[in-house]
Every structure is written in C-alpha cells, then in structure tokens.
Design a protein around this motif. Structure first.
Motif, short mmCIF file in Angstrom:
data_model
loop_
_atom_site.label_atom_id
_atom_site.label_comp_id
_atom_site.label_asym_id
_atom_site.label_seq_id
_atom_site.Cartn_x
_atom_site.Cartn_y
_atom_site.Cartn_z
N ALA A 106 118.62 16.29 85.85
CA ALA A 106 117.16 16.25 85.80
C ALA A 106 116.59 14.91 85.36
O ALA A 106 115.37 14.78 85.27
N ARG A 107 117.45 13.92 85.06
CA ARG A 107 116.88 12.64 84.59
C ARG A 107 115.99 12.04 85.66
O ARG A 107 116.27 12.11 86.86
N GLU A 108 114.93 11.42 85.22
CA GLU A 108 113.89 10.92 86.11
C GLU A 108 114.44 9.78 86.99
O GLU A 108 115.22 8.95 86.53
N GLY A 109 113.97 9.74 88.25
CA GLY A 109 114.48 8.77 89.21
C GLY A 109 113.53 7.62 89.46
O GLY A 109 112.50 7.46 88.81
N GLY A 110 113.89 6.78 90.41
CA GLY A 110 113.03 5.66 90.78
C GLY A 110 113.11 4.52 89.79
O GLY A 110 114.18 4.19 89.27
N VAL A 111 111.97 3.89 89.51
CA VAL A 111 111.94 2.70 88.65
C VAL A 111 112.39 3.03 87.23
O VAL A 111 113.12 2.25 86.61
N SER A 169 111.11 25.70 79.23
CA SER A 169 111.11 26.51 80.45
C SER A 169 112.55 26.66 80.92
O SER A 169 113.45 25.96 80.45
N LYS A 170 112.77 27.55 81.88
CA LYS A 170 114.13 27.78 82.37
C LYS A 170 114.62 26.69 83.30
O LYS A 170 115.80 26.66 83.65
N GLY A 171 113.74 25.81 83.72
CA GLY A 171 114.12 24.71 84.60
C GLY A 171 113.00 23.70 84.65
O GLY A 171 111.99 23.82 83.94
N VAL A 172 113.15 22.70 85.49
CA VAL A 172 112.11 21.68 85.61
C VAL A 172 110.90 22.26 86.33
O VAL A 172 111.00 23.26 87.04
N GLY A 199 110.25 18.34 82.26
CA GLY A 199 111.29 19.23 81.78
C GLY A 199 111.48 19.21 80.28
O GLY A 199 112.27 19.98 79.75
N TRP A 200 110.74 18.32 79.59
CA TRP A 200 110.77 18.38 78.13
C TRP A 200 110.14 19.69 77.69
O TRP A 200 109.30 20.26 78.38
N ALA A 201 110.54 20.17 76.53
CA ALA A 201 109.96 21.41 76.01
C ALA A 201 108.47 21.24 75.74
O ALA A 201 107.96 20.12 75.60
N ASP A 216 122.54 13.83 84.85
CA ASP A 216 122.59 14.77 83.74
C ASP A 216 122.61 14.05 82.39
O ASP A 216 122.33 14.65 81.36
N HIS A 217 122.94 12.77 82.39
CA HIS A 217 123.04 12.03 81.13
C HIS A 217 121.67 11.50 80.74
O HIS A 217 120.99 10.86 81.55
N PRO A 218 121.20 11.71 79.50
CA PRO A 218 119.83 11.34 79.14
C PRO A 218 119.56 9.83 79.11
O PRO A 218 118.43 9.40 79.33
N MET A 219 120.57 9.02 78.77
CA MET A 219 120.41 7.57 78.68
C MET A 219 119.30 7.16 77.72
O MET A 219 118.47 6.30 78.03
N GLU A 220 119.27 7.76 76.54
CA GLU A 220 118.30 7.33 75.54
C GLU A 220 118.33 5.82 75.40
O GLU A 220 119.38 5.20 75.29
N SER A 221 117.15 5.21 75.38
CA SER A 221 117.04 3.75 75.49
C SER A 221 117.36 3.03 74.20
O SER A 221 117.75 1.86 74.21
N THR A 222 117.17 3.68 73.06
CA THR A 222 117.21 3.00 71.77
C THR A 222 117.98 3.84 70.76
O THR A 222 117.97 5.06 70.83
N LEU A 223 118.66 3.15 69.85
CA LEU A 223 119.33 3.72 68.68
C LEU A 223 120.59 4.48 69.02
O LEU A 223 121.64 4.26 68.43
N MET A 224 120.52 5.35 69.99
CA MET A 224 121.64 6.23 70.30
C MET A 224 122.57 5.56 71.29
O MET A 224 122.18 5.22 72.41
N GLY A 225 123.82 5.32 70.91
CA GLY A 225 124.76 4.67 71.81
C GLY A 225 125.27 5.60 72.88
O GLY A 225 125.07 6.82 72.84
N HIS A 226 125.95 5.03 73.87
CA HIS A 226 126.45 5.79 75.01
C HIS A 226 127.93 5.49 75.21
O HIS A 226 128.43 4.42 74.84
#
Length: 759
Positions: free
Chosen positions: A80-85, A355-358, A332-334, A682-692
């Motif tokens: 569900a991660r957002e696409g495009g730019v 919600s149960k989905g996006v 899709g965020w709560a 499926d991977h959130p790719m948090e931009s800051t603080l949280m490593g991957h």
C-alpha cells in the motif's frame, strides 16, 4: 560604495514580479510533490516555502518520519505504500540515507526540486497577501523574504495552497473549518465530544547522544519543574529520540494558528523539563555522559484550518472504503485523533481506528468550492475532523498533491479551471496520466488504449510457478499465529506439504482464510479449519483444503499459535508473496485485534501483518497444484503493484537469462518504454530516524538491457534501485518489437516486472 541619503517618504524593498502557470504556497511533502509533478508535464511553477528547507514536518527542522497507508507495517494494507513522486523520493532516500538522517533527507528534497527546470523555488519566503480579480478569482499573491529583503508578486492563472494553515485560501476568503464536527452533521459516530477536545496539537522533538565524558545539565528557569504534570511520564525512555516522542503534544485547546508561539514556549518547557528529569532525577542509569544534541525550534503542526471543497470526506468514506468516480489517490493511515490537552491529558495519547483496507480519495476534496482557480493540498483539504485524522499524514498528502500537480498541468494545457476536470471525461484523463507515473489509484488501471503493449504479441523465456517454496531457511517458533499469503485461483483446491518440528506430541491448528472484499487483506473469513496431530520431532505434514475462493484473490494458509511447534521457513522471496503474523505493533495501536467500543462506526477485526526484513521469511512448503499467478499476461493489465492479484510477470529462478519479448505485426513509432519494477510497496520506508535493513529492496531488478529484435542495444541499466525506469530515446524509434533481458536481483529473488508501458 553605496550611500543612501535621507528620504522624506518611506522606502520600499526590492520587488520582483513573477508570472507562472501554477503558484504553489507551501514546500512540505504536498507542495514538493505537486510542484515536481506539474513541472515534469511542462507547467511553469513557482514554489514558495516560508522556511529555509523543504519538507515541512519531514524536514530537519521538525524531523517527523513520512508515513501513510503502510502505517509502520502495522495494519492490513498490503502493498500500500504511496506511488509516483513520493515513492521516488522515499526510494532515493532509502538508497542514500537508510539510517534516516533528517539533514540528508533535506538535501534529497532540495535536489529533486532544483533539478526541475520548470520550478522557481523561493525559500524563506512568506506569503502575506492575496489580490483578487473578482470575488471568486485570485489574480496574484504577495510574499516577502527577510533574508534578501525582497518582495515577490507572483501572478498565475492557477494557485495551490499547500501551506498547512491555508494562508492563501484564508486570505482569498474561502470557506473553512476549525475543530470537530458534531456526530449529527455527517453521521460520524466517532466524532469527538467537547470533553475530548477540538484540535490536534503541535509537537517539538529532541535528540540526545552519548559522549566520552560526563556532561552536566542545569535546566533553564522556564523548564517544567514537576514531571508528574505529565500523566504518562513513566513512558519516557532515556534512549528515545525524535518522533518517538510524537506524544509530546500541546495546543489543542488553543488557536493552533495565532497561538503557535505560545504553544512553542510550552513545548520547550516540556522538552527541557523532560531532559532535566532524565539527567537529574536519579531515575535513569547510564545518563552521566548523555547530552542534548538537538531540540526543535519550530513546532510541527498537526491541525488548524480545513477548507471546504466540492466534496467533504467523512468517517464513513474511510471505514467503509467508499468508491468514487473521481478517485485520484488512496489513503490507509488509521483515523488517528488525539486529546486536545495533549501531553497533559489523562487519556490515551492517541486513538487510532483502522479500516480493513485502503480507501479512495476523491479529486473534489482538492478543489475549493468558493475560489475558481484554487487547489487545496496537504492537511487543509476538504475533510471532516474525523476523516482528516487519516488523510493528514505526509505520504498521503504527497500522493494526493501529485493529483493536484497533474490536474494543474491538464488545466494549463487545455485552459481549464480546476472544477472543469470533472466534466467531459477529463477526470478519466487525469486518472490515467497519474497512473502512468505510478499513482496506482485503487481499482483504476492504466488504460490499455494508451499502451502499445496492448496490441503486441508477448513471449517470455520463463514464468514462475510456485510448486515449492524451498525448505532452505531457519526454523520459526510458532509462538504467534502466522500465515502464508498466496494468490489463489477461483475454484481451485490446493494441497500443502510442510516441514514442522514438535517439542512434544501436540496438535497444530490450520485454517484457510480470505477477505470479505477480494482486494482487502483482512482474513476475517474462515473457509476451513483442520487439526493436525503431531509426534515429537521433525516431520512432514500434508494439508488438503476442500474449500477455496470463489474468485481470483489472495488467501491465507494459516497456522494458529503453539509454542511447542516450529515451522521450516525459506530464504526465497517472491514478488506478491509474503508471510504475515497475528502479532502486536504498539506504534499504531495494534494489539493483534481491533476491538472498538460499540456504536462508533468502526469494524472489529484481526491484524495480520508482515515482519520487517531480515525477518519475515516465507513458510517453506510444497504446493499442489502450483501457484500460477505470475504470467506474462499480467503485463499490460494496467496495474503496477499487487492489487487483489500479483499483477506481475515473474521469471523462474532457474532461468539464467530472463527475457521478455514484445513484437507487433507491423512497425510502431516508439518514443518511450517505461518499466514498472518492484520496490516492495509493503515496506513503509520511514524517511527519518528509523533505519532500514537494506539500501535497495531485494525485489528490485538492478541490471537489464533493452534491445531491438535484431539484437542492437537500445538502453542498458546497471545498478538500478528505482521503481520506474523510463527510456526515452532522443528521437522516436521505428520498431517491430524489442526485448528486455534482465538479471535476477539475487539467487533467492527472481526478476519481476509489474508493467511495461510503451508509447
């Protein structure tokens, strides 16, 4: 030498007049994505940001991680991660900055904007006035940069307000709201009452670090003296940093625009009081060498004005996953609402209902109902307070703002107003143009008539068939329930052979589950249950399900928890296939099951979520008949990610040179060949603080070559890490066809392509 003599009249600062197609106010995630999207379609954009850096709450000034529908991998929104730019930005950040340094993220955003020749960027520039040519038309805006003492007058036919507080829309007289609507107005059962609060507050974060020598700290006089004024003070951890302190929130009972400075001072009071508590209370060990490294100087804002558009989103649209003819994005965020007293509240710091989905987000929510040439973007869009609790997060606002940028480009090309996009089939054109850049609007594929692949004959060197997920991994202790998520074919019964290990004689409960809605991933429907008797030790077991799905969709081969049992896993990973777990993710109020109070309009259901790599291996198994969902026929179906089905061609791992061949009956003029690869949505790719765990996702094809049918190399790529690869020859090519020769990403991951767009 310059000498200024006395003037009887006041002096004016330097004034620069700019004319463009689209003026965007606000350089946060939304403004940046809107500007880049519009600029790439040839639209002249002036992007005005009142801060020295881009990114808004994601910048180094605030340091909040970007999140959206993936929700820390804590909900049932698969792929569900957002696409495009916005995906391009986050994938780039992963490659350069997997550690999550907010300073580096600043540079990535700045580079992306500066590389677009159609964008004029004005940093440190504050919009303060609007000129209207009529009651419903903005003519120009005025802005001032105190760094260079320059006034800017920006004139354009189209304006976008992505400023957070809505300075342009407010000044232009557009209708707005602040605070929570009543339950009765929109029938929202989760609408908060007055005792709960009106607004979400601001936050300021801090970073600390260890040094080699003891460091003392004497709190400033204004620091909070009594830590017990914070009801949750025992949740403070000495090693937490940055946006892990998201709950350091204040201001919900204030005017979150005009009282921002007052709110900031209160948050500084909290921050320095908290640090005094950590350093000097004696409640924490090993803090002598710790020091403050950074404290935010401006608060990150959550909520202020929301402006009324042609449609106002509401709670039911989110929870019931309402579909819209003018859908341009997904969320899709709560629904994530906070008590107005913030850090000083006795209530839970946030209440999140998923919600149960996006869900789809309509274009009409981005068009002002009052001002004819004004787009809305970011957190100020047309939504109720409750729906805003979900739409406000940055990955969602970035995705939505891409639609604004593309709509502005279409308006520029065709001399339209924003509302005109809803007429004469223009919304379908907007949707298609967005999907071509990776927007992935739910249930809306790229139109086949815009893709030359639709008329081609396709040949491939191989197609993945999963008859076995090899037994080459480690053992997974079944102390939580787990499931293998697989794409099933309608009416097909499947058998599974697994290798298990039992510490003693016991029973294993297996279930076949699926979702009520075929494109959701909430396994609330139990199709079949089985009990398997296990002897002590290693053993193969066979599960034969007599029931199956009624249409092509994902199913969950499920094993309920039993800490006496371990399952053999596999090192192999495949596009569109993963394991999920009925575990806990406290970061998003996920305790394994959502159990809302009665009568708030929210569903009760279980959470089945993946584990982050390097964990989360697939369950090893033999499958009969084999899973055959990875056909070359998926290329050209218009979907560029899993959506109800895999939607990808995946090669067999034993195929040493995976090759995709396209051939037409007669030569075509080809100006572009675009490949949509797998960035692990499926991977959130948090931009800051949280490593991957890695800088390039394991599913992404790194190396490939495009050749004509005579074997001449047209385009060669090595070391790719991006989702969309676009080959545009200097001059259009006259081709009877072409081949794409790929390398597998690794020995454990086969090459995959979601879509090839040719035009």
């Amino acid at each position: 030498m310059l000498i200024g003599t006395f003037h009887k009249e006041k002096r004016d600062n330097k004034t620069i007049k700019l004319v463009c197609d689209l003026s965007i106010t606000g350089g946060g995630t939304a403004g940046v994505c809107a500007a880049i999207t519009a600029a790439r379609k040839g639209t002249k954009v002036v992007l005005i940001q009142d801060r020295p850096v881009l990114g808004g709450n994601a910048s180094s000034e605030v340091r909040l991680w970007i999140l959206g529908a993936t929700s820390h991998m804590g909900n049932n929104n698969r792929w569900a991660r957002e696409g495009g730019v916005i995906d391009e930005i986050l994938v780039e950040n992963l490659y350069r900055n997997r550690e999550g340094n907010a300073i580096i993220f600043d540079t990535i955003l700045l580079e992306k904007v500066l590389s677009e020749e159609n964008i004029t960027l004005l940093l440190n520039t504050v919009v303060h006035d609007v000129t209207k040519s009529s009651d419903t038309q903005i003519e120009s805006i005025k802005a001032f940069n105190p760094q260079n003492s320059t006034e800017y007058v920006v004139k354009a036919p189209l304006f976008c307000d992505a400023s957070g507080d809505g300075i342009v829309a407010f000044s232009a007289g557009a209708s707005f709201r602040m605070g929570a609507e009543s339950k009765e107005e929109f029938g929202e059962l989760f609408a908060p009452d007055k005792s709960y609060g009106e607004l979400l507050g601001h936050s300021i974060y801090f970073y600390s670090k260890n040094t080699s020598n003891p460091v003392k700290f004497k709190a400033p006089e204004f620091a909070l003296k009594d830590i017990k004024q914070i009801p949750r003070y025992k949740a403070i951890g000495k090693d937490d940093n940055g946006c892990r302190f998201w709950w350091f929130e204040y201001g919900g009972r204030h005017d979150t625009i005009y009282d921002t400075e007052e709110i900031k001072y209160e948050l500084w009071k909290v921050i320095y009081g908290v640090w005094d508590y950590i350093k000097n209370s004696g409640e924490f060990n090993d803090v002598d060498n710790m020091t403050l490294e950074w404290v935010g100087t401006i608060p990150g804002k959550r909520e202020s004005r929301r402006f009324e558009g042609l449609y106002m989103m509401k709670q039911q649209d989110v929870i019931e996953q309402q579909e819209f003819d003018d859908a341009i994005a997904h969320g899709g965020w709560a629904i994530d609402l906070h008590p107005a007293d913030g850090i000083y509240s006795d209530l839970s710091a946030c209440t999140q209902w998923h919600s149960k989905g996006v869900y789809q987000i309509p274009y009409r929510s981005f068009v002002s109902k009052d001002i004819d040439n004004l787009f809305l973007a970011g957190r100020i869009i047309s939504a109720t307070h409750v729906a805003f609790g979900s739409t406000r997060v940055m990955a969602t606002t970035g995705l939505c703002a891409q639609a604004v940028g593309m709509a502005a480009a279409l308006c520029t090309q065709k001399s339209l107003k924003p509302a005109d996009i809803l007429k004469n089939g223009e919304i379908e054109n907007l949707q298609n143009e967005l999907n071509i850049i990776g927007q992935s609007i739910p249930n809306i594929p790229v139109k086949s008539k815009t893709n030359l692949i639709d008329s081609a004959k396709i040949e491939v060197s191989s197609e993945l068939e999963i008859s076995e997920i090899p037994f080459d991994g480690s053992w997974f202790k079944l102390n939580i329930s787990t499931a293998q998520l697989l794409p099933f074919k309608a009416g097909q019964n499947y058998n599974f052979k697994l290798l298990v290990q039992a510490d003693e004689p016991t029973q294993l409960e297996a279930q076949l589950r699926t979702s009520e809605k075929p494109k959701n991933y909430s396994p609330e429907v139990i199709l079949e249950k089985q009990t398997i008797h296990l002897e002590q030790g290693e053993q193969y077991i066979t599960i034969e399900f007599s029931n199956t799905v009624s249409q092509d969709q994902y199913a969950f081969v499920t094993f309920l928890s039993n800490d006496k049992v371990s399952l053999k896993t596999s090192n192999k990973r495949y596009t569109g296939v993963l394991s999920v777990f009925n575990g806990v993710n406290k970061a998003v109020s996920n305790n394994g099951k959502q159990v809302p109070p009665p009568n708030i309009g929210v569903d009760e259901f279980e959470f089945w979520t993946p584990h982050r790599r390097p964990e989360g291996q697939n369950i090893a198994m033999k499958v009969y008949p084999s899973i055959r969902s990875f056909s070359s026929k998926n290329i050209g179906n218009g979907y560029v990610r899993p959506w109800g089905e895999v939607n990808a061609w995946v090669a067999d791992l034993n195929d040493e040179t995976p090759t995709f061949k396209v051939e037409w009956d007669e030569a075509k003029t080809v100006s572009e060949i675009k490949l949509f690869l797998d960035p692990d949505y499926d991977h959130p790719m948090e931009s800051t603080l949280m490593g991957h765990p890695e800088e390039v996702v394991p599913f992404c094809v790194r190396n490939y070559v495009i050749k004509d049918l005579e074997g001449n190399v047209l385009y060669k790529v090595e070391g790719n890490y991006q989702t969309i690869n676009d080959f545009k020859p200097e001059e259009p090519l006259n081709l009877k066809g072409f081949t794409v020769e790929l390398e597998h990403p690794s020995k454990d991951v086969p090459a995959a392509i979601f879509e090839i767009l040719c035009r």
